[in-house]
Write a protein that holds these residues in place. Structure first.
Motif, short mmCIF file in Angstrom:
data_model
loop_
_atom_site.label_atom_id
_atom_site.label_comp_id
_atom_site.label_asym_id
_atom_site.label_seq_id
_atom_site.Cartn_x
_atom_site.Cartn_y
_atom_site.Cartn_z
N ASP A 235 0.83 -1.20 0.00
CA ASP A 235 0.00 0.00 0.00
C ASP A 235 0.87 1.25 0.00
OD1 ASP A 235 -2.43 -1.37 0.04
OD2 ASP A 235 -2.39 -1.58 2.22
N LEU A 236 1.91 1.22 0.79
CA LEU A 236 2.81 2.37 0.86
C LEU A 236 3.52 2.59 -0.46
CD1 LEU A 236 3.82 4.60 2.62
CD2 LEU A 236 5.41 3.02 3.71
N ALA A 237 3.88 1.51 -1.12
CA ALA A 237 4.54 1.61 -2.43
C ALA A 237 3.59 2.25 -3.45
CB ALA A 237 4.97 0.23 -2.91
N GLU A 238 2.32 1.87 -3.43
CA GLU A 238 1.35 2.46 -4.36
C GLU A 238 1.16 3.95 -4.07
OE1 GLU A 238 -2.32 0.37 -4.37
OE2 GLU A 238 -1.50 -1.43 -5.29
N ILE A 239 1.18 4.31 -2.80
CA ILE A 239 1.04 5.72 -2.44
C ILE A 239 2.22 6.52 -3.00
CG2 ILE A 239 1.25 7.30 -0.47
CD1 ILE A 239 -0.59 5.41 1.07
N LEU A 240 3.42 6.00 -2.85
CA LEU A 240 4.60 6.71 -3.36
C LEU A 240 4.53 6.84 -4.88
CD1 LEU A 240 7.46 5.15 -1.20
CD2 LEU A 240 6.48 7.43 -1.00
N GLU A 241 4.03 5.81 -5.55
CA GLU A 241 3.90 5.86 -7.01
C GLU A 241 2.91 6.93 -7.46
OE1 GLU A 241 2.83 1.91 -7.97
OE2 GLU A 241 4.86 1.09 -7.74
N ASP A 242 1.88 7.19 -6.63
CA ASP A 242 0.84 8.15 -7.00
C ASP A 242 1.21 9.59 -6.66
OD1 ASP A 242 -0.73 6.12 -7.94
OD2 ASP A 242 -1.90 5.90 -6.09
N LEU A 243 2.20 9.79 -5.81
CA LEU A 243 2.59 11.14 -5.40
C LEU A 243 3.43 11.83 -6.47
CD1 LEU A 243 3.55 10.59 -1.65
CD2 LEU A 243 1.64 11.96 -2.48
N ALA A 244 3.38 13.16 -6.48
CA ALA A 244 4.27 13.94 -7.33
C ALA A 244 5.70 13.78 -6.80
CB ALA A 244 3.85 15.40 -7.31
N PRO A 245 6.72 13.98 -7.64
CA PRO A 245 8.10 13.73 -7.22
C PRO A 245 8.51 14.42 -5.92
CG PRO A 245 8.02 14.06 -9.59
CD PRO A 245 6.63 14.33 -9.07
N ALA A 246 8.20 15.70 -5.75
CA ALA A 246 8.61 16.42 -4.54
C ALA A 246 7.95 15.83 -3.31
CB ALA A 246 8.26 17.90 -4.67
N GLU A 247 6.64 15.55 -3.38
CA GLU A 247 5.92 14.96 -2.26
C GLU A 247 6.41 13.55 -1.97
OE1 GLU A 247 4.54 16.73 -4.61
OE2 GLU A 247 3.66 18.41 -3.50
N ARG A 248 6.73 12.81 -3.05
CA ARG A 248 7.23 11.44 -2.89
C ARG A 248 8.54 11.43 -2.12
NH1 ARG A 248 8.43 9.64 -8.40
NH2 ARG A 248 6.16 9.45 -8.58
N ASP A 249 9.45 12.32 -2.49
CA ASP A 249 10.74 12.40 -1.79
C ASP A 249 10.55 12.81 -0.34
OD1 ASP A 249 12.04 11.70 -4.11
OD2 ASP A 249 12.49 13.77 -4.69
N ALA A 250 9.62 13.74 -0.09
CA ALA A 250 9.38 14.21 1.27
C ALA A 250 8.90 13.08 2.17
CB ALA A 250 8.36 15.35 1.26
N VAL A 251 8.02 12.24 1.64
CA VAL A 251 7.49 11.13 2.43
C VAL A 251 8.55 10.05 2.63
CG1 VAL A 251 5.80 9.25 2.46
CG2 VAL A 251 5.09 11.54 1.79
N PHE A 252 9.23 9.67 1.55
CA PHE A 252 10.19 8.56 1.64
C PHE A 252 11.36 8.89 2.58
CE2 PHE A 252 13.81 6.02 0.14
CZ PHE A 252 13.27 4.75 0.30
N THR A 253 11.87 10.11 2.49
CA THR A 253 13.01 10.47 3.33
C THR A 253 12.65 10.52 4.80
OG1 THR A 253 12.53 12.83 2.93
CG2 THR A 253 14.19 11.78 1.52
N SER A 254 11.36 10.60 5.13
CA SER A 254 10.95 10.66 6.53
C SER A 254 10.74 9.27 7.14
CB SER A 254 9.65 11.47 6.67
OG SER A 254 8.56 10.76 6.12
N LEU A 255 10.75 8.22 6.31
CA LEU A 255 10.52 6.86 6.81
C LEU A 255 11.78 6.33 7.49
CD1 LEU A 255 8.72 5.32 3.69
CD2 LEU A 255 7.65 6.33 5.72
N ASP A 256 11.60 5.48 8.51
CA ASP A 256 12.78 4.86 9.11
C ASP A 256 13.31 3.77 8.18
OD1 ASP A 256 11.48 2.34 9.59
OD2 ASP A 256 10.62 3.13 11.43
N GLU A 257 14.52 3.27 8.50
CA GLU A 257 15.21 2.36 7.58
C GLU A 257 14.41 1.09 7.29
OE1 GLU A 257 16.65 3.81 10.12
OE2 GLU A 257 18.33 4.98 9.31
N GLU A 258 13.80 0.52 8.32
CA GLU A 258 13.08 -0.74 8.13
C GLU A 258 11.87 -0.56 7.22
OE1 GLU A 258 10.97 -4.30 10.77
OE2 GLU A 258 12.01 -2.64 11.77
N VAL A 259 11.07 0.48 7.46
CA VAL A 259 9.89 0.73 6.64
C VAL A 259 10.30 1.09 5.21
CG1 VAL A 259 7.83 2.16 6.35
CG2 VAL A 259 8.54 1.45 8.63
N ALA A 260 11.35 1.91 5.09
CA ALA A 260 11.83 2.30 3.76
C ALA A 260 12.31 1.07 2.98
CB ALA A 260 12.96 3.32 3.89
N ALA A 261 12.98 0.14 3.68
CA ALA A 261 13.48 -1.07 3.02
C ALA A 261 12.33 -1.94 2.52
CB ALA A 261 14.36 -1.86 4.00
#
Length: 456
Positions: A235-261
């Protein structure tokens, strides 16, 4: 005659509301009991941000002090609480606490005390509904999707001398969009009536995850996206795919290592590279270390060799060795599709030993479907499904429970043949062995499914 044929100047409606406001103030002076009753009957009133914007704000004497420009909302522990109303006047922007403003029966706003209105010099830790939310992307936590905000619904609560404003929902349907487009072209009452012809689509405020692209302001507003960690990685991957690039980067960089992985493992290689572009090698290494070794190897294989080597240098020795070994295999072979995270015990082990090995396993527990039996030379001797293990006594030897025929495939088996093998035997996982029949990894069914989807 259609409502769209009415052509009255905006000043007509402003004068009407202003006259009604003056009349109510006169009633307060001449009939205080009646005025108090009118102020108390409205215990809860829903109003949209669009309807509030531009509304005149007067003091107790009826003098215009400005018009509503925006609404400041608190974040962090007080998220959603209206901190203040921003007014625009000839002297600039001012802010007044929401509890210092009264909604009058005429639909205008009135200051309790004029001294509560102060110049807006610092934005503080506020989120501004009009500037930061309207026509912006947000994450609907409950619906697990990305939506665009068309309006915000607020609510006046309390009665008498207690009038408080709070955020209730954000509107994401056509009703809010219609209201915004035709504001100023139609009378307020007609606009509200016509907008109700559209189906209402709203998201309760506590399900709204606001996205702030500025890292410094994101920290200041204490926007951490903690609730995203509870989502399924897909679900999180689909959300990142739907976000605009700037918003996508903002969300992904805020995730901890385990969730990001976990999330990186679910997105396609092209998006993987895009998500990592803004990160340094050390941060990427921390994320890659949390990934399944096979998925980590696939990721690094897609990156430029220089960057891949730099990331490997930042990784811990054990994880670096696992991934480096996998990078040596042909990615189109079984070895290129396998993971080195699996649970194996000695061929003479008992059920109790297997349970202990499971508890010590630091990989993804959901990926374990069976226990593998290896001899002293790591030659594959058997496998036991977890269901059979659970029903056995602790002292039972695993060799008694093992499948009579153990299935495996050579490391150089091509992925087309591998897919046919999975289909023929209806497998969830398959052991991979080298030329001496020593076990080197496991191919999971989800990897085969991904391979087949790419071919479609």
């Amino acid at each position: 005659m259609s409502i769209f044929d009415i052509r009255r100047p905006k000043s007509f409606y402003r004068r009407s509301r202003f006259k009604l406001s003056i009349q109510m103030r006169r009633k307060r002076k001449t009939h205080p009991a009646i005025y108090t009753h009118l102020m108390q009957v409205r215990a809860t009133t829903r109003v949209s941000l669009t309807a509030l914007l531009g509304i005149p704000v007067t003091d107790a004497q009826g003098q215009l002090r400005g018009r509503l420009k925006d609404i400041a909302v608190a974040t962090g522990l007080d998220a959603g609480k209206v901190a203040g109303l921003v007014l625009k006047s000839r002297s600039g922007l001012s802010i007044v606490p929401s509890h210092e403003v009264i909604e009058t029966p005429a639909g205008t706003l009135e200051l309790r005390t004029a001294s509560a209105l102060v110049p807006l010099k610092d934005e503080g830790n506020f989120l501004f509904l009009q500037r930061d939310l309207i026509d912006r992307q947000i994450i609907d936590i409950n619906g697990r999707k990305v939506v665009r905000v068309n309006d915000v619904d607020l609510e006046w609560t309390g009665q008498g001398e207690t009038h408080l404003l709070r955020v209730v929902e954000v509107e994401v349907g056509l009703r809010g969009a219609f209201r915004r487009v035709f504001k100023g072209l139609l009378p307020r009452a007609s606009l509200e009536s016509l907008s109700r012809k559209f189906r209402y689509k709203g998201i309760p405020w506590h399900f709204v995850d606001v996205i702030e692209v500025d890292p410094a302001r994101r920290v200041k507003l204490r926007i951490e996206h903690e609730r995203l960690a509870d989502m399924h990685p897909s679900d999180l991957a689909e959300i990142l795919e739907d976000l605009a690039p700037a918003e996508r980067d903002a969300v992904f960089t805020s995730l901890d290592e385990e969730v990001a992985a976990e999330t990186l493992e679910e997105v396609d290689p092209k998006l993987q590279k895009s998500l990592l572009e803004k990160l340094g090698e050390e941060r990427i290494a921390d994320i890659v270390e949390e990934m399944d070794p096979g998925a980590a190897a696939d990721l690094l294989a897609e990156l430029p060799e220089e960057q891949s080597d730099a990331i490997l240098e930042e990784m811990e020795p054990e994880e670096r060795q696992e991934v480096s070994e996998l990078l040596e295999f042909d990615e189109k072979s079984a070895a290129g599709a396998m993971t080195t995270d699996f649970v194996a015990v000695n061929v003479n082990a008992t059920v109790a030993n297997a349970v202990q090995a499971l508890r010590a396993f630091d990989g993804d527990p959901e990926s374990v479907t069976e226990i593998y039996l290896l001899d002293e030379k790591r030659v594959l001797r058997g496998s036991i499904p977890l269901a059979r293990l659970v029903m056995a006594q602790p002292e039972t030897r695993l060799s008694v429970l093992a499948e009579p025929r153990v299935l495996s495939c050579p490391a150089d088996m091509r992925q087309n043949d591998l897919a046919e093998f999975f289909d023929k035997y209806n497998l969830h996982a398959l052991a991979v062995v080298d030329s001496q029949n020593r076990m080197v990894g496991v191919v999971q069914a989800d990897h085969v499914i991904s391979f087949l989807r790419e071919k479609l």
